[in-house]
Design a protein around this motif. Structure first.
Motif, short mmCIF file in Angstrom:
data_model
loop_
_atom_site.label_atom_id
_atom_site.label_comp_id
_atom_site.label_asym_id
_atom_site.label_seq_id
_atom_site.Cartn_x
_atom_site.Cartn_y
_atom_site.Cartn_z
N SER A 104 0.81 -1.22 0.00
CA SER A 104 0.00 0.00 0.00
C SER A 104 0.85 1.27 0.00
N LEU A 108 0.34 4.08 -2.77
CA LEU A 108 0.03 5.47 -2.47
C LEU A 108 1.01 6.41 -3.17
N ARG A 109 2.27 6.00 -3.28
CA ARG A 109 3.23 6.83 -4.02
C ARG A 109 2.80 6.99 -5.48
N VAL A 111 -0.35 6.86 -6.57
CA VAL A 111 -1.51 7.76 -6.53
C VAL A 111 -1.05 9.21 -6.45
N GLU A 112 -0.12 9.49 -5.57
CA GLU A 112 0.36 10.86 -5.38
C GLU A 112 1.13 11.36 -6.60
N TRP A 303 -6.51 5.07 -7.77
CA TRP A 303 -7.13 4.98 -6.45
C TRP A 303 -7.70 3.60 -6.22
N TYR A 306 -4.85 1.39 -5.37
CA TYR A 306 -4.40 1.65 -4.00
C TYR A 306 -5.36 1.03 -2.98
N VAL A 310 -4.56 -1.75 0.03
CA VAL A 310 -4.79 -1.52 1.46
C VAL A 310 -5.69 -2.60 2.04
N LEU A 329 -7.76 3.84 4.87
CA LEU A 329 -7.36 4.48 3.63
C LEU A 329 -6.85 5.89 3.89
N ALA A 330 -5.83 6.29 3.15
CA ALA A 330 -5.34 7.66 3.22
C ALA A 330 -6.37 8.60 2.59
N ARG A 332 -8.01 10.88 -0.07
CA ARG A 332 -7.89 10.77 -1.52
C ARG A 332 -7.47 12.11 -2.13
N GLY A 336 -6.69 12.29 -7.79
CA GLY A 336 -6.38 10.88 -7.81
C GLY A 336 -7.34 10.05 -8.60
#
Length: 336
Positions: A104, A108-109, A111-112, A303, A306, A310, A329-330, A332, A336
């Motif tokens: 995850s 996330l990297r 996604v960002e 997303w 990701y 997760v 979840l971080a 969004r 994303g």
């Protein structure tokens, strides 16, 4: 061939070779321009009969090869993050097989990184969204005729598992498809997971926890259960039943060939996911090619990749501990 979308395919294994065949002989509007695989002979075998294809061992060389305008990533999961970031750096649209990124943090990297671009470049290969049965079930749920969805019952069976398969991979490789399908069908995030461990089948390799029973909770109170059994021995089966307040609907029982002889009737059972979901893969790649040629990106995005990572990590923790594990979840990103 100048009017065709030139695609670099990263990975020429089981999945990659099938996509090379698909791009070369099934879908319209595209051609294989380059292939990268550590095994050069395997890559050459996969592109046999196709013209104008360069073969590389280095993925970067394939991305930079003449005529490449888009990328299909079918390499092993641990290589996906680097490949996706390389595509983003070059502004190349990319279809990436699942898992987008196995962990995850790496997902996330990605996604960002795409959010920083301010535009979508990646589609993630959750092909069940393109399966005719799943699409009918999605339309039925969205139309409301089943009422509020309460439960999804899912079955995921394989004939046998590869030698490298681990107990965790039943969750993060096999059930990752159910994770995305449940999120998509219900339009809800999954919020918690518990994995139960029945006695392992005698047909499972020593030490492999197989089958497993996975129970997901959703943000609006529905439940999703998944029986995953990757050494069932008899065939590849994927089924899903949605139970709502006003009715239920089940997919996955479609008949293939039925042979009647000697006083008996026998129905074929698919032995491989490439057989069971052949049409879904064809529609997925054709839709990606069509959208890419129009300068668009559709379908499941980073997303979704990701979120699947997760949820799968939470499932693996539950498998290891026996406890219910919440999904965290971080936030969004806006793009994303």
């Amino acid at each position: 061939m100048g009017d065709l979308l030139g695609v670099a395919v990263l990975g020429a294994g089981h999945m990659g070779a099938d996509h090379i065949r698909r791009l070369g002989h099934v879908v319209s509007g595209a051609r294989v321009a380059a292939v990268a695989d550590p095994d050069v002979e395997r890559a050459k075998e996969a592109v046999a009969g196709l013209s104008g294809v360069s073969v590389h061992t280095d993925p970067s060389a394939a991305l930079d090869a003449p005529g490449v305008a888009a990328v299909l990533v079918a390499s092993p999961g641990p290589a996906h993050e680097e490949a996706l970031l390389a595509c983003f750096a070059r502004g190349l649209p990319v279809l990436c097989e699942k898992p987008m990124v196995p962990d995850s943090a790496g997902a996330l990297r990605v996604v960002e990184a795409e959010a920083r671009l301010g535009r979508r470049l990646a589609q993630i290969g959750f092909m069940r969204r393109y399966d005719a049965g799943y699409r009918r079930l999605k339309a039925l749920l969205d139309g409301g005729s089943l009422g509020r969805p309460l439960i999804l019952h899912c079955t995921h069976r394989n004939v046998s598992s590869p030698g490298h398969f681990t107990s965790a991979m039943l969750i993060n490789s096999s059930v990752s498809h159910e994770i995305d399908a449940a999120r998509w069908l219900l339009g809800q995030e999954l919020t918690a997971v518990r994995v139960l461990r029945p006695r392992s089948s005698s047909g499972a390799p020593e030490g492999l926890v197989d089958p497993q029973f996975v129970l997901f909770e959703t943000e609006r109170g529905a439940l999703v259960d998944v029986e995953v059994f990757v050494n069932c021995g008899f065939g590849y089966q994927v089924r899903c039943e949605a139970v709502g307040e006003a009715g239920s609907a089940r997919i996955g029982d479609e008949h293939t060939m039925v042979v009647t002889t000697g006083g008996r009737a026998a129905q074929e059972v698919a032995q491989d996911y490439l057989v069971r979901f052949a049409d879904a893969y064809d529609r997925e790649v054709q839709a990606w090619v069509d959208a890419t040629r129009r300068g668009r990106v559709t379908g499941p995005g980073v997303w979704d990749g990701y979120a699947a990572s997760v949820v799968a990590e939470a499932g693996v923790r539950s498998l290891e501990t026996g406890h219910r594990v919440a999904v965290d979840l971080a936030p969004r990103p806006d793009a994303g």
